[in-house]
Scaffold this active site. Structure first.
Site, PDB file in Angstrom:
ATOM      1  N   ARG A 100       0.847  -1.276   0.146  1.00 41.89           N
ATOM      2  CA  ARG A 100      -0.057  -0.112   0.013  1.00 41.89           C
ATOM      3  C   ARG A 100       0.803   1.274   0.047  1.00 41.89           C
ATOM      4  O   ARG A 100       0.690   2.306  -0.850  1.00 41.89           O
ATOM      5  CB  ARG A 100      -1.251   0.069   1.336  1.00 41.89           C
ATOM      6  N   GLU A 103       1.881   1.771  -3.397  1.00 43.75           N
ATOM      7  CA  GLU A 103       0.998   2.086  -4.211  1.00 43.75           C
ATOM      8  C   GLU A 103       0.789   3.571  -4.064  1.00 43.75           C
ATOM      9  O   GLU A 103       0.250   4.051  -5.072  1.00 43.75           O
ATOM     10  CB  GLU A 103      -0.317   1.239  -3.834  1.00 43.75           C
ATOM     11  N   SER A 126      15.138  15.180   0.741  1.00 47.17           N
ATOM     12  CA  SER A 126      16.106  14.348   1.404  1.00 47.17           C
ATOM     13  C   SER A 126      15.597  12.925   2.112  1.00 47.17           C
ATOM     14  O   SER A 126      14.503  13.261   2.691  1.00 47.17           O
ATOM     15  CB  SER A 126      17.304  14.953   2.098  1.00 47.17           C
TER      16      SER A 126
END
Length: 160
Positions: A100, A103, A126
């Site tokens: 997830r 995703e 960063s």
């Protein structure tokens, strides 16, 4: 409370210290939050030490040794080197929660990039000068929400 554990068969590329740390964590029935409070670090940073993704300071090693009852020399030997970051997860990830997160970057990565570029200019956020935290939020209907904060120093690209 359920505790995060480690199945080394599912994570063969983790350093040897990971198994030692997770076994001691389970034996002591400690959460990452409790361990983090003891060593004075953020709970995500503490978990990253357990997974070999963050460097432990000599103070971290000393405090982990005492809390988890692991001989200092054994921990120092395994934790004082430089982490080999980024190897602990296969890509794309198969574990549902980690997928997830992957995703989210797939779906919103370019949107994040566009908004960040508009706000900060041409550069990157960063992951070295960086902190993160996880919080639990409960709404008025009693639904639990995960709140993940990513805080990274903005690094503009150099003109040369």
């Amino acid at each position: 409370m359920s505790l995060a554990t480690l199945d080394t068969a599912q994570h063969p590329s983790l350093p040897s210290a990971s198994e030692t740390l997770f076994k001691a964590k389970a034996a002591k029935k400690l959460s990452f939050e409790q361990i983090a409070q003891h060593i004075g670090r953020n709970e995500v940073a503490t978990a990253a030490i357990f997974y070999g993704q963050a460097k432990a300071s000599p103070e971290d090693i000393e405090k982990l040794s005492g809390l988890l009852t692991i001989p200092y020399d054994a921990l120092e030997e395994r934790l004082s080197g430089f982490p080999d970051r980024g190897r602990s997860v296969e890509m794309p990830p198969k574990e549902p929660l980690i997928y997830r997160l992957y995703e989210i970057v797939q779906n919103y990565g370019y949107a994040y990039k566009a908004v960040l570029n508009e706000k900060f200019g041409d550069g990157i956020m960063s992951a070295i000068s960086f902190s993160t935290k996880v919080e639990k939020e409960t709404d008025a209907d009693g639904n639990n929400w995960a709140v993940i904060t990513l805080r990274g120093k903005w690094l503009p690209f150099s003109r040369f």
